[in-house]
Scaffold this active site. Structure first.
Site, short mmCIF file in Angstrom:
data_model
loop_
_atom_site.label_atom_id
_atom_site.label_comp_id
_atom_site.label_asym_id
_atom_site.label_seq_id
_atom_site.Cartn_x
_atom_site.Cartn_y
_atom_site.Cartn_z
N ALA A 1 0.82 -1.21 0.00
CA ALA A 1 0.00 0.00 0.00
C ALA A 1 0.86 1.26 0.00
O ALA A 1 0.50 2.27 -0.60
CB ALA A 1 -0.93 -0.01 1.21
N CYS A 2 2.03 1.20 0.62
CA CYS A 2 2.88 2.38 0.69
C CYS A 2 3.71 2.57 -0.58
O CYS A 2 4.44 3.55 -0.71
CB CYS A 2 3.80 2.31 1.90
N ALA A 3 3.62 1.65 -1.54
CA ALA A 3 4.39 1.75 -2.78
C ALA A 3 3.49 1.90 -3.99
O ALA A 3 3.89 1.58 -5.10
CB ALA A 3 5.27 0.51 -2.93
#
Length: 121
Positions: A59-61
């Site tokens: 999700a953070c990428a």
């Protein structure tokens, strides 16, 4: 229950699927899995065309197209990491949507699988 239903349905289609963290405590609505020989971008695009949003990264990428760094840090081989997808379920997800997802992923798998003997070892 629904996360497990997706995972079990996909395993019936492709017994070589690797479910990351399968034997660990993990989020009940999220699966990170890889189907050797089926590129993650192909899966993301194919499932998008079928009406399902999944991701090839964490999700953070979001938006980046590269080997997932967490899987690399875990020692996952590139061929497997490059076939990894993340499936997240929402609180409104239904059993029918789970069944539809598995059916659409099956069609994508049959159309696009490309396994080499090295990847199947």
């Amino acid at each position: 229950k629904m996360r497990n239903s997706i995972e079990n349905g996909l395993l019936e289609i492709d017994p070589l699927i690797k479910i990351f963290g399968q034997d660990r405590e993990r989020l009940p609505n999220t699966s990170k899995l890889a189907s050797p020989g089926l590129n993650s971008e192909t899966q993301v695009m194919g499932m998008d065309l079928a009406g399902f949003a999944i991701s090839a990264g964490s999700a953070c990428a979001a938006g980046r197209v590269e080997t997932p760094y967490v899987l690399t840090a875990m020692g996952v081989e590139d061929y497997l990491a490059n076939s990894a997808i993340r499936i997240s379920l929402g609180w409104t997800t239904t059993e029918k949507e789970i069944d539809d997802f598995v059916q659409q992923w099956s069609k994508l798998f049959v159309r696009n699988r490309n396994r080499t003997s090295d990847e199947m070892r």
